[in-house]
Design a protein around this motif. Structure first.
Motif, mmCIF file in Angstrom:
data_model
loop_
_atom_site.group_PDB
_atom_site.id
_atom_site.type_symbol
_atom_site.label_atom_id
_atom_site.label_comp_id
_atom_site.label_asym_id
_atom_site.label_seq_id
_atom_site.Cartn_x
_atom_site.Cartn_y
_atom_site.Cartn_z
ATOM 1 N N GLU A 1 0.814 -1.408 -0.086
ATOM 2 C CA GLU A 1 -0.553 0.085 0.000
ATOM 3 C C GLU A 1 0.901 1.769 -0.094
ATOM 4 O O GLU A 1 0.660 2.143 -1.039
ATOM 5 N N PHE A 2 2.354 1.343 1.032
ATOM 6 C CA PHE A 2 2.864 2.188 1.173
ATOM 7 C C PHE A 2 3.413 3.254 -0.250
ATOM 8 O O PHE A 2 3.009 4.180 -1.020
ATOM 9 N N GLU A 3 3.774 1.923 -1.215
ATOM 10 C CA GLU A 3 4.682 2.275 -2.410
ATOM 11 C C GLU A 3 3.139 2.716 -3.236
ATOM 12 O O GLU A 3 3.804 3.780 -3.684
ATOM 13 N N THR A 4 1.825 2.097 -3.265
ATOM 14 C CA THR A 4 1.436 2.843 -4.448
ATOM 15 C C THR A 4 0.597 4.265 -4.063
ATOM 16 O O THR A 4 0.840 4.996 -4.586
ATOM 17 N N LEU A 5 0.295 4.458 -2.659
ATOM 18 C CA LEU A 5 0.098 5.500 -2.358
ATOM 19 C C LEU A 5 1.191 6.722 -2.299
ATOM 20 O O LEU A 5 0.747 7.728 -2.911
ATOM 21 N N SER A 6 2.279 6.363 -2.189
ATOM 22 C CA SER A 6 2.981 7.405 -2.679
ATOM 23 C C SER A 6 3.204 8.030 -4.243
ATOM 24 O O SER A 6 4.016 9.190 -3.965
ATOM 25 N N GLU A 7 3.206 6.458 -5.395
ATOM 26 C CA GLU A 7 3.752 6.994 -6.369
ATOM 27 C C GLU A 7 2.090 7.910 -6.826
ATOM 28 O O GLU A 7 1.797 9.298 -7.127
ATOM 29 N N GLU A 8 0.838 7.614 -6.175
ATOM 30 C CA GLU A 8 -0.033 8.646 -6.650
ATOM 31 C C GLU A 8 -0.558 9.911 -6.327
ATOM 32 O O GLU A 8 -0.429 10.526 -7.155
ATOM 33 N N GLN A 9 0.282 10.076 -4.920
ATOM 34 C CA GLN A 9 0.285 11.255 -3.830
ATOM 35 C C GLN A 9 1.622 12.351 -4.723
ATOM 36 O O GLN A 9 1.409 13.401 -4.995
ATOM 37 N N SER A 10 2.699 11.390 -5.580
ATOM 38 C CA SER A 10 3.141 12.581 -6.816
ATOM 39 C C SER A 10 2.420 12.957 -7.895
ATOM 40 O O SER A 10 2.931 14.498 -7.682
ATOM 41 N N GLN A 11 1.435 12.313 -7.632
ATOM 42 C CA GLN A 11 1.443 12.552 -9.393
ATOM 43 C C GLN A 11 -0.144 13.595 -9.043
ATOM 44 O O GLN A 11 -0.275 14.502 -9.584
ATOM 45 N N LEU A 12 -0.690 13.388 -7.594
ATOM 46 C CA LEU A 12 -1.923 14.132 -7.724
ATOM 47 C C LEU A 12 -1.647 15.343 -6.837
ATOM 48 O O LEU A 12 -1.624 16.378 -7.280
ATOM 49 N N GLN B 1 -7.031 13.234 1.124
ATOM 50 C CA GLN B 1 -7.373 11.921 1.490
ATOM 51 C C GLN B 1 -6.215 11.001 1.561
ATOM 52 O O GLN B 1 -5.373 10.172 2.063
ATOM 53 N N VAL B 2 -4.856 11.338 0.447
ATOM 54 C CA VAL B 2 -3.548 10.012 0.210
ATOM 55 C C VAL B 2 -2.513 10.804 0.955
ATOM 56 O O VAL B 2 -2.126 9.797 1.979
ATOM 57 N N ASP B 3 -3.274 12.718 1.132
ATOM 58 C CA ASP B 3 -1.806 12.488 2.358
ATOM 59 C C ASP B 3 -2.123 11.845 3.983
ATOM 60 O O ASP B 3 -1.417 11.423 4.157
ATOM 61 N N GLU B 4 -2.841 12.218 3.740
ATOM 62 C CA GLU B 4 -4.020 11.653 5.374
ATOM 63 C C GLU B 4 -3.695 9.678 5.249
ATOM 64 O O GLU B 4 -3.047 9.726 6.845
ATOM 65 N N ARG B 5 -4.037 9.331 4.434
ATOM 66 C CA ARG B 5 -3.560 7.578 4.595
ATOM 67 C C ARG B 5 -2.039 7.983 5.308
ATOM 68 O O ARG B 5 -1.437 6.906 5.723
ATOM 69 N N LEU B 6 -1.102 8.438 4.303
ATOM 70 C CA LEU B 6 0.468 8.310 3.887
ATOM 71 C C LEU B 6 0.316 8.477 5.709
ATOM 72 O O LEU B 6 1.120 8.602 6.322
#
Length: 554
Positions: free
Chosen positions: A206-217, A298-303
């Motif tokens: 999960e962490f790797e996927t969220l990190s990529e998504e956060q970078s894009q958003l 939402q992604v920032d909060e999860r990370l």
């Protein structure tokens, strides 16, 4: 077996090397000739306390070496290997003592502490009559000798194995009980940790996927603008595709005049297709990217939650899932420890019962063998000049251990009216030597020490008893290497070899000399021992007859 004793500058000995043989060797000589010096020398090699008074006058140091053949002694070989001191089938013990009292010890040429000499020497030789090397005075050796005589290795192995299993279970119980002492606090801590992880619910990858998504958003606007700019540069007016198409058209009009240009045209057409595909992909990516501040939040909060939990437990975010699994496993183990504790207590009770049963069987065997050995040694003592001597092996209670529940003590009474007392308290060196001789003869088939030295075993006896002593040592010499310092011709005549120790004075200097006697020389020495101040022809004849009779069974 003792092969060689080399002595330099010790007391009256300047330089002496003795080569010993198997069997029974007697050492004789007049009082003061230096018989005790040989034992002092051997004692030094075996780790006795170094005394500078032993160093020969006007010399800087004394040097003693004792060489043993250990080819038939696996216990000694194992000791040397364990201490990295092995040297084939030989063992060389060496000791030097300076006139200032400094001492050095060596085993097979390598420096070693003196206590290592003593430890190794106890496996090689036993000196009877001097308590320093009297292994029979040790309670441990007495127990070992009784077990060897009883010949019950299966019982010993069973006791040891049951004891080890019993102790292993008890150690596990102690560990569980220690853990149980703060059971409630551990349970509360693990449940709290479990709740914390369940609130976050980290997932694998999960962490790797969220990190990529956060970078894009977080860079959506820049990505969209870059894609649009890239598309215009490729497909816009005067863009890359427009320029390539013009170049292709121009070359196609003249290719008939220069056919070699066809390959260039093909390359440009291939490049045009690649650029058009890249432009299409860039356009689609620009269209897909949306500016979504809510999703980014939402992604920032999860990370943030994942980072916070990882920081609290000193982990990397990628390790959160495995930590969660560990907490659940520890919790399950703790919750089931009560069941294991109950099962362990039952197993310990069963193991203890099995141990006690095995130890009792060993005890019965020891009692039976002890009674038999006691009778044989008592009989031996009475034949060795102690007509009222009595020997008894007593078993007492000992703390349960790998060797059982018994404490063994050799008890003796050398004279009528005297109560039994421990062998270690026998006051007379001569009596102790004869008792030891009786024990050694009775157990000679099973005793492990290869070399025995009897010092003044004949003190206080004579006549027929002395002859019995000689026969006993001759009998023992058929199985072991026996050395005896004796004053009695009856004992000396039974030796397989006979050494004479004497003092000589040369140029006002006194030396101790040791020589092996021929048959005629033995007769002369026996006659001296029998005849007092004047040796007559009759005494010589008697000595020759005594030697011949003693050697019939040698």
């Amino acid at each position: 077996m003792l092969q060689e004793l080399s002595i330099q500058n010790l007391a009256l000995i300047e330089n002496l090397t003795l080569n010993f043989k198997s069997g029974f060797t007697t050492l004789t000589g007049e009082t003061g000739a230096g018989k005790s010096i040989l034992l002092d020398a051997l004692g030094l090699a075996l780790g006795d306390r170094a005394d500078s008074a032993l160093v020969r006058f006007n010399t800087p140091r004394a040097d003693v070496s004792a060489q043993f053949d250990i080819s038939a002694l696996p216990q000694v070989q194992n000791w040397l290997q364990e201490n990295d001191l092995d040297d084939d089938d030989l063992c060389l013990l060496r000791r030097t003592v300076t006139v200032e009292g400094r001492s050095k010890a060596y085993i097979n040429g390598r420096p070693a502490p003196a206590n290592s000499l003593k430890e190794l020497g106890n496996l090689l030789i036993d000196i009877h009559g001097q308590h320093e090397h009297q292994s029979l005075l040790s309670a441990q050796e007495q127990l070992h000798l009784l077990d060897a005589y009883a010949q019950h290795p299966q019982l010993l192995n069973a006791v040891r194995e049951h004891y080890q299993h019993w102790q292993q279970l008890k150690r596990r119980l102690a560990q569980l009980q220690a853990e149980q002492s703060d059971f409630q606090s551990k349970l509360e801590l693990l449940n709290f940790q479990k709740r914390e992880f369940e609130e976050v619910q980290p997932k694998e990858g999960e962490f790797e996927t969220l990190s990529e998504e956060q970078s894009q958003l977080s860079h959506a606007n820049e990505i969209k603008q870059a894609c649009e700019l890239g598309y215009y540069a490729l497909e816009g007016e005067q863009g890359a595709t427009d320029q390539l198409q013009r170049a292709i058209h121009a070359l196609e009009e003249i290719v008939e005049y220069s056919p070699a240009l066809q390959s260039v045209i093909d390359q440009l057409n291939s490049a045009l297709i690649d650029i058009q595909e890249a432009a299409s992909e860039t356009q689609h990516l620009a269209e897909r990217i949306e500016l979504d501040p809510q999703l980014l939040a939402q992604v920032d909060e999860r990370l943030h939650n994942l980072f916070a939990l990882a920081k609290k437990y000193h982990l990397e975010p990628e390790q959160l899932v495995s930590k969660h699994q560990q907490i659940l496993a520890d919790l399950a183990n703790l919750e089931h420890s009560d069941i294991e504790l109950e099962n362990l207590q039952k197993q310990i009770e069963q193991a203890g019962s099995a141990y006690q049963q095995a130890a009792k069987a060993l005890q019965d065997s020891r009692q039976q063998a002890g009674g038999k050995l006691s009778r044989i040694v008592t009989d031996g003592m009475q034949h060795l000049g102690m007509p009222n001597g009595h020997f008894e092996i007593q078993l007492g209670a000992a703390q349960a251990g790998a060797l059982g529940i018994d404490k063994v003590e050799f008890m003796v009474s050398a004279n009528k009216g005297q109560p039994l007392q421990p062998l270690a308290k026998v006051a007379s060196g001569g009596e102790l030597s004869r008792i030891s001789l009786a024990i050694q003869v009775a157990t000679s088939e099973v005793a492990s020490l290869p070399t025995l030295i009897f010092d003044e075993v004949d003190v206080g006896i004579g006549g027929g008893i002395a002859e019995v002593v000689g026969k006993k040592m001759q009998q023992l010499g058929s199985r072991k290497q026996i050395l005896s310092i004796t004053h009695l011709a009856q004992v000396a005549s039974h030796g397989h070899q006979h050494w004479k120790i004497e003092k000589q004075t040369v140029d006002d200097n006194t030396f101790t000399r040791v020589s092996e006697l021929s048959e005629n020389e033995r007769v002369a020495e026996l006659a001296r021992m029998m005849g007092g101040l004047k040796v007559t022809e009759q005494t010589l004849n008697h000595a020759a007859e005594m030697l011949a009779e003693a050697q019939k069974t040698a």
